[in-house]
Design a protein around this motif. Sequence first.
Motif, PDB file in Angstrom:
ATOM      1  N   TYR A  91       0.821  -1.208   0.000  1.00  0.00           N
ATOM      2  CA  TYR A  91       0.000   0.000   0.000  1.00  0.00           C
ATOM      3  C   TYR A  91       0.857   1.261   0.000  1.00  0.00           C
ATOM      4  N   GLY A 143      -5.675   8.164   0.918  1.00  0.00           N
ATOM      5  CA  GLY A 143      -5.373   6.804   0.514  1.00  0.00           C
ATOM      6  C   GLY A 143      -6.125   6.353  -0.720  1.00  0.00           C
ATOM      7  N   LEU A 145      -8.346   2.990  -0.596  1.00  0.00           N
ATOM      8  CA  LEU A 145      -9.438   2.034  -0.401  1.00  0.00           C
ATOM      9  C   LEU A 145     -10.797   2.701  -0.502  1.00  0.00           C
ATOM     10  N   ALA A 228      -5.249   1.734   5.532  1.00  0.00           N
ATOM     11  CA  ALA A 228      -6.500   1.808   4.777  1.00  0.00           C
ATOM     12  C   ALA A 228      -7.722   1.634   5.673  1.00  0.00           C
TER      13      ALA A 228
END
Length: 323
Positions: A91, A143, A145, A228
């Motif tokens: 990530y 982020g 997500l 996330a």
Amino acid sequence: MPQTDLTLDELWSYRPQVSRPADFDQFWSSTLQESRALARQTVVSRAETPLTELAAWDVTFSGFGGDPIKAWLLHPSGPGPFPTVVEFIGYGGGRGWAGDRLGWAASGFAHLVMDTRGQGSAWPNGGPGATPDPHGSRPAAGGFLSRGIDDPTTSYYRRLYTDAVLLVEAAAQLDVVNPARIAVTGTSQGGGVALAAAGLSTLVRAALPDVPFLCHLERYLQLASADAAGELRQYLSVHRDSTPQVLRTLSYLDGVSFASSVRAPVLMSVALMDDISMPSTVFAAYHQLESADKEMAVYPYNGHEGGGTTHWVRQVKWLRSRL
């Protein structure tokens, strides 16, 4: 850090009911077909590196919606074809520099490292990205997500999983790749993406998801400490009426659902002090694997770093015996 989840005995028997939409297979089949119809030719050119003992190539392949996606290809000197490892990144990271990951190529494999669209700016010590994500989304909470999370058709991870499958397909067309000997791997987010690719592509002959994130996402959302999960909780704390839509979207992205379609051999890893890829979420996916040949490497006193180089050595030995 103490253990973050269930006991190991409980984890070995942990088989939760995870919602798999009735149209899950059709959703992903049509998604992939739409992007295949827009595919452009893969472009491979010499990478500018100081490497002399390995061949390094800059690859641009056609991903979701025909978008150009970058990757590195490294392989031993010589014509091949070689057994091949396709790797996906954690990530916030990107493909980095061509010389960042030499282990697989130095061990006799061709190695493709996929850039992660829109990511690659979170790791100060490496991992810069080179691929934009040209698709916008409704409001999101930092982020990735939460981007497009109100509908599975607009989700960021619909695009990322499609990129991953199409890279496996592009890899199979390269002269240096043995198309009958392709494996996928990745750590954290990359492990979740590897599970999705293995569930969606029959070209994948082995999978090595390392402390995979993106599994049992409803439980992950409730328990994981940061990254996330925190972003998505923040999103839901603001968009208070969106929970049903968000959980529906997550059900199309969950590694547990992809695992039920994986029949290739799998070596997975879990760390019992991991507060990001919660052990129960990893075991939930592991228990759903259809693979007759599957192993779980357990690291009782590690966090999200998992088994590190110790585990990579195990991966190489395991993969050589299967490819």
